[in-house]
Motif scaffolding. Structure first.
Motif, PDB file in Angstrom:
ATOM      1  N   ARG A   1     -80.164 109.675-124.899  1.00 17.72           N
ATOM      2  CA  ARG A   1     -79.647 108.325-124.620  1.00 17.72           C
ATOM      3  C   ARG A   1     -79.079 108.242-123.206  1.00 17.72           C
TER       4      ARG A   1
ATOM      5  N   THR B   1     -86.140 101.951-126.988  1.00 20.70           N
ATOM      6  CA  THR B   1     -85.233 101.761-128.118  1.00 20.70           C
ATOM      7  C   THR B   1     -85.234 103.034-128.948  1.00 20.70           C
ATOM      8  N   ASP B   2     -84.231 103.178-129.808  1.00 26.04           N
ATOM      9  CA  ASP B   2     -84.249 104.327-130.719  1.00 26.04           C
ATOM     10  C   ASP B   2     -84.227 103.831-132.153  1.00 26.04           C
ATOM     11  N   LYS B   3     -84.815 104.647-133.025  1.00 21.74           N
ATOM     12  CA  LYS B   3     -84.965 104.250-134.427  1.00 21.74           C
ATOM     13  C   LYS B   3     -85.013 105.509-135.292  1.00 21.74           C
ATOM     14  N   ARG B   4     -84.280 105.486-136.388  1.00 24.92           N
ATOM     15  CA  ARG B   4     -84.341 106.608-137.331  1.00 24.92           C
ATOM     16  C   ARG B   4     -85.705 106.604-138.013  1.00 24.92           C
ATOM     17  N   MET B   5     -86.369 107.748-137.951  1.00 23.31           N
ATOM     18  CA  MET B   5     -87.686 107.887-138.570  1.00 23.31           C
ATOM     19  C   MET B   5     -87.877 109.324-139.036  1.00 23.31           C
TER      20      MET B   5
ATOM     21  N   LEU C   1     -84.559 111.065-135.112  1.00 25.92           N
ATOM     22  CA  LEU C   1     -84.307 109.869-134.318  1.00 25.92           C
ATOM     23  C   LEU C   1     -85.394 109.766-133.262  1.00 25.92           C
TER      24      LEU C   1
ATOM     25  N   LEU D   1     -88.579 105.008-128.723  1.00 26.37           N
ATOM     26  CA  LEU D   1     -89.821 104.263-128.598  1.00 26.37           C
ATOM     27  C   LEU D   1     -89.870 103.508-127.275  1.00 26.37           C
TER      28      LEU D   1
ATOM     29  N   THR E   1     -88.940 112.447-130.190  1.00 31.12           N
ATOM     30  CA  THR E   1     -88.167 112.349-131.419  1.00 31.12           C
ATOM     31  C   THR E   1     -87.311 113.584-131.566  1.00 31.12           C
TER      32      THR E   1
END
Length: 111
Positions: free
Chosen positions: A12, A22-26, A30, A33, A41
């Motif tokens: 970050r 952007t960041d996204k939990r997957m 984390l 994208l 990730t």
């Protein structure tokens, strides 16, 4: 096991001025994208998953603590798993993140 929040924060910090990230939990980790495409990730099993041009990724497989990223026993073309030993310094981490950003930004934006 959850992802390494310290590593996520370091990423970050690298990306703070990037408007298209952007960041996204997957998948228990984390993902960061770029225009809707996964770039890097923070893995729940440690280290970093990195998306690169397939030829570039292939050439980096000879490096220490770098291996193909596998899902369900199958290597994903253009994806590498980079071990924690390759992410210790901010310069090392920046190099992996920038490599991935450079590639993913060549892809058409997802709507």
């Amino acid at each position: 096991m959850t992802y390494d929040e310290g590593l996520a924060q370091r990423i970050r910090d690298l990306l703070v001025d990037e408007l298209d990230v952007t960041d996204k939990r997957m998948f228990g980790g984390l993902a960061f994208l770029v225009n809707g495409h996964m770039s890097v990730t923070v893995s729940r099993t440690g280290g970093l998953m990195v998306r690169l041009d397939a030829d570039v990724a292939e050439g980096l497989l000879t490096e220490v603590d770098v291996e193909p990223f596998e899902m369900r026993g199958k290597a994903l073309n253009g994806w590498l798993r980079v071990g924690e030993s390759r992410l210790e310094s901010d310069d090392e981490l920046r190099e992996w993140v920038e490599r991935s950003l450079d590639f993913v930004r060549t892809l058409p934006a997802k709507v």
